[in-house]
Design an enzyme around this catalytic site. Structure first.
Site, PDB file in Angstrom:
ATOM      1  CG  ASP A   1      -0.232   0.218   2.522  1.00  0.00           C
ATOM      2  OD1 ASP A   1       0.689  -0.566   2.823  1.00  0.00           O
ATOM      3  OD2 ASP A   1      -0.573   1.164   3.259  1.00  0.00           O
TER       4      ASP A   1
ATOM      5  CD  GLU B   1       3.945   1.304   7.093  1.00  0.00           C
ATOM      6  OE1 GLU B   1       4.557   1.775   8.068  1.00  0.00           O
ATOM      7  OE2 GLU B   1       3.740   1.945   6.043  1.00  0.00           O
TER       8      GLU B   1
END
Length: 451
Positions: free
Chosen positions: A92, A156
């Site tokens: 991500d 994250e």
């Protein structure tokens, strides 16, 4: 780079690495599904799963984590009786911010002036490619001498804790003798560095309400309590005159003992405008690695264009607080919330909402794994010794893993050196750093297997 078979193999694989990173960067995998479609993150996760299967990984799975995102897991068996190493990265990415401010499209990998530009190129899709390069180089030169687990996290950057909660519920999944977190970076390009500490973080959304609705500033301004003005005064209370973070009850005088960060180098890395002062006190290393730091990430209020002459009834802000090792993030959150309550002026109504939280981390740099990495980095970066530095950012999973596996060694390396400008516009990765760190990781796995 010194000639050796692993380095030669990695060098030959760099065109493939660039093509793969371009494919990964093209996914708009921002794990905020109000901003970007979930299908973009799912596409990136499936790409990674396919890549692991191609490399011979077993038990490849898309793990549905409690925050609604997916992490990708795979296991590559090594020789019988070998040690197990977990390799971590996240796929991500941060939103691109103002896409018009990018020189080239943020979700397109573009080579320019010797660097590869694109969102996630360094943080941290490049970290995943680094792991793949290291494993391919070993397979081409005698085989991978350890059992390898790979975990690629899907949220994250959001700090929503999906993988942490999943790991706590399935503690056997990520167990390993050593964990390599590929989400840090060298102190600067060409200086091989392991990250010894990470600051923890908390994210809090604050809302201030003062009126039932907006009022005409000519008719009511001067006596009607302005929610936006109250919020501004509240936010100002979080900093001393010199810019130091001041949260009631939170210590802010710690000193960093180790590699130092020169003020001029920091100014250049941070691209501070001429004549603008740095904030805070103590050394730069004290400020960015050893002390708390508050940042106002965003404010909800009327934009300048289209604003009306009104006293605002409500205003919101998102606040980030970074906390150094030795400070409990949960306690720091409570102190921040109490400070907000105590410093909201004029009896305005204030509410806080906890958005995310992660603990600080301190590594044991005296462990055998660090000796193996130091030896590997000396080969990958000829003439340079491995340095240990702090990192002001947070990787919440580190503390979860340290708690679950107290005997496990954790190393932090990665591609996010200052020129990478992660989280900013025009993020980029140095292909030289990708190549050297891939060599270092491959040699580390070989050294560690023999240790």
């Amino acid at each position: 780079m010194s000639s050796n078979p692993v380095a030669e193999t990695v060098a030959s694989l760099m065109p493939r690495a660039k093509a793969e990173l371009a494919e990964l960067v093209a996914f708009k995998s921002v794990a905020d599904f109000d901003q970007y479609p979930k299908s973009e993150s799912e596409g990136a996760a499936n790409w990674i799963a396919d890549a692991l299967r191609t490399e011979g990984f077993q038990d490849v799975a898309l793990l549905d984590t409690p925050d609604g995102t997916q992490s990708v897991y795979g296991f590559l068996p090594g020789p019988e009786g070998a040690k197990t190493v977990l390799l971590y990265a996240h796929y991500d990415v941060q939103p691109p911010l103002d896409e018009t401010a990018w020189t080239t499209p943020p979700f397109e990998l573009v080579e320019r002036d010797g660097r590869w530009y694109g969102r996630g190129s360094a943080d941290c899709k490049g970290g995943l490619v680094m792991h793949l390069l290291a494993l391919r180089a070993l397979k081409a030169n005698g085989g991978v001498p350890v059992h390898v687990k790979v975990i690629a996290e899907g949220s994250e950057e959001q700090g929503t804790g999906g993988l942490e909660r999943y790991a706590e519920a399935h503690p056997e999944l990520l167990s390993a003798d050593t964990i390599v977190i590929g989400d840090a970076g060298n102190f600067r390009a060409g200086v091989p560095t392991v990250t010894a500490t990470l600051r923890g973080m908390t994210l809090v959304r604050v809302q201030v309400d003062t009126l039932e609705g907006n009022l005409h500033s000519g008719q009511f301004g001067g006596a009607a309590p302005d929610a936006l003005a109250a919020l501004i005064r509240l936010l100002d209370s979080l900093r001393a005159k010199d810019g130091s973070t001041t949260v009631d009850g939170l210590a802010g005088e710690a000193a960093w003992d180790g590699l130092q960060y020169g003020e001029q180098a920091f100014r250049e890395d941070a691209k501070v405008l001429d004549g603008v002062e740095l904030i805070g006190s103590g050394t730069v290393a004290d400020r960015v690695w050893a002390r708390p730091a508050v940042t106002v990430l965003g404010i909800d209020c009327p934009p300048v264009v289209g604003a009306t002459p009104s006293v605002q009834a409500s205003a919101r802000a998102l606040i980030s607080l970074r906390v150094p090792p030795g400070v409990d993030a949960a306690e720091a959150t409570k102190l921040l919330e109490a400070h907000i309550e105590a410093h909201t002026p004029w009896g305005a109504r204030v509410s806080t909402e906890r958005i995310g939280q992660g603990q600080a981390f301190r590594a044991d740099t005296s462990s055998p794994a660090y000796a193996s990495m130091a030896e590997a980095m000396a080969v990958a970066y000829p003439g340079r010794e491995m340095q240990s530095a702090g990192m002001g950012g947070s990787i919440p999973l580190c503390n979860t893993l340290a708690s679950l596996y107290p005997e496990t060694e954790i190393l932090l390396i990665g591609l996010s050196e200052p020129e990478a400008q992660i989280h900013a516009v025009n993020e980029s990765v140095s292909p030289d750093e990708l190549e050297r760190l891939s060599v270092a990781e491959a040699l580390f796995l070989r050294n560690y297997a023999a240790s």
